[in-house]
Design a protein around this motif. Structure first.
Motif, PDB file in Angstrom:
ATOM      1  N   ALA A  50      37.758  52.329 -88.639  1.00 27.81           N
ATOM      2  CA  ALA A  50      36.460  52.246 -88.427  1.00 27.81           C
ATOM      3  C   ALA A  50      36.032  51.026 -87.493  1.00 27.81           C
ATOM      4  O   ALA A  50      35.360  51.247 -86.700  1.00 27.81           O
ATOM      5  CB  ALA A  50      35.503  52.519 -89.553  1.00 27.81           C
ATOM      6  N   LEU A  51      36.637  49.870 -87.841  1.00 33.08           N
ATOM      7  CA  LEU A  51      36.262  48.764 -87.193  1.00 33.08           C
ATOM      8  C   LEU A  51      36.914  48.733 -85.794  1.00 33.08           C
ATOM      9  O   LEU A  51      36.273  48.440 -84.796  1.00 33.08           O
ATOM     10  CB  LEU A  51      36.667  47.692 -87.975  1.00 33.08           C
ATOM     11  N   GLU A  54      34.677  51.051 -83.624  1.00 33.66           N
ATOM     12  CA  GLU A  54      33.612  50.194 -83.314  1.00 33.66           C
ATOM     13  C   GLU A  54      33.731  49.267 -82.160  1.00 33.66           C
ATOM     14  O   GLU A  54      32.920  49.061 -81.090  1.00 33.66           O
ATOM     15  CB  GLU A  54      32.730  49.704 -84.423  1.00 33.66           C
ATOM     16  N   LEU A  55      34.615  48.513 -82.320  1.00 35.67           N
ATOM     17  CA  LEU A  55      34.816  47.402 -81.539  1.00 35.67           C
ATOM     18  C   LEU A  55      36.039  47.421 -80.355  1.00 35.67           C
ATOM     19  O   LEU A  55      35.989  46.876 -79.208  1.00 35.67           O
ATOM     20  CB  LEU A  55      35.308  46.049 -82.326  1.00 35.67           C
ATOM     21  N   PRO A  57      37.936  51.040 -79.238  1.00 39.43           N
ATOM     22  CA  PRO A  57      38.150  52.415 -79.215  1.00 39.43           C
ATOM     23  C   PRO A  57      39.469  52.613 -78.601  1.00 39.43           C
ATOM     24  O   PRO A  57      40.242  53.713 -78.908  1.00 39.43           O
ATOM     25  CB  PRO A  57      36.998  53.124 -78.651  1.00 39.43           C
TER      26      PRO A  57
END
Length: 249
Positions: A50-51, A54-55, A57
């Motif tokens: 998930a991180l 977000e940061l 892809p």
């Protein structure tokens, strides 16, 4: 399962040229810039992906195929100062031969930063991060500090993989005009830096050695207010690289 994963980690960890990436950002940059990442361990695989989504892809797909979840206790056994992002990785350091080939290729389109006998691991990491950001050809260090030390990698956020980083002797510096930052030099504002320059910096306490000063094609000074003895190393490098970049407009 955790025992098997840890055993496999320990085997890779002992291989020559393998370095530790502590935290998400060094791992992200190693993947983004083509580093050979061998193992990735995390305490929470879903949170890690998930991180990344977000940061970064662009690395999610590769990370999804590499990340293995283990208990936080096992992670802390492998990296006692575990980064808050809860991920560690092992990657292959580029070969000395590959780095030296990149550093020595002419004509160069960007300078090489030379750090003479640096002492502070965090400062070296910050300089490598700057060099990558400015698009420098690379960073070379002299002396006994390993520029691929885990603390340096942490300080650079893994941007070692975006530029060439190597330790050399003074006699092994890449070819090119040598611009040495020294208080007795000419004002930096009056001197454009050529693309193939070597920009050399000494320590904050002692400056550059007499040997490096004698090798200089040009001594360069950054003006300072009276009573101020020096700038932080990374700050000096940033000013030098910005001065080079400003001359290209």
């Amino acid at each position: 399962m955790d025992d098997e994963v840890v055993r496999a980690w320990r085997v890779v960890e002992q291989e020559p040229g393998v370095v530790l990436l502590d935290g998400f950002h060094p791992l992200k940059h190693a993947l983004r810039f083509g580093g050979a990442v061998r193992r990735v361990l995390t305490g929470d695989r879903g949170a890690l992906l998930a991180l990344a989504g977000e940061l970064a892809p662009d690395v999610v797909g590769v990370l999804d195929g590499l990340a293995v979840e283990v208990s936080e206790e096992r992670l802390r056994g492998l990296a006692p100062r575990l980064h808050p992002t809860g991920v560690i990785a092992l990657a292959e350091r580029p070969s000395v031969e590959a780095n030296r080939e990149e550093l020595g290729r002419r004509p160069r389109r960007a300078p090489v930063v030379v750090l003479e006998n640096p002492r502070n691991l965090g400062n070296v990491g910050a300089v490598i991060r700057l060099a990558a950001g400015f698009g420098a050809t690379g960073v070379v260090t002299t002396g006994d500090l390993d520029p691929w030390h885990p603390t340096v990698l942490r300080g650079s956020a893994g941007l070692h993989f975006a530029t060439a980083v190597e330790r050399v002797a003074l006699s092994e510096l890449p070819a090119g005009p040598l611009y040495v930052l020294d208080p007795e030099g000419a004002d930096i504002r009056d001197l454009p830096f050529p693309d193939d320059a070597l920009l050399a910096f000494g320590t904050e306490r002692h400056g550059v050695s007499a040997e490096l000063r004698a090798r200089a094609d040009q001594l360069v000074a950054v003006p300072m207010q009276p009573g101020v003895s020096s700038f932080n190393l990374a700050t000096s490098v940033a000013m030098g690289l910005f001065h080079w970049m400003s001359g290209k407009r």
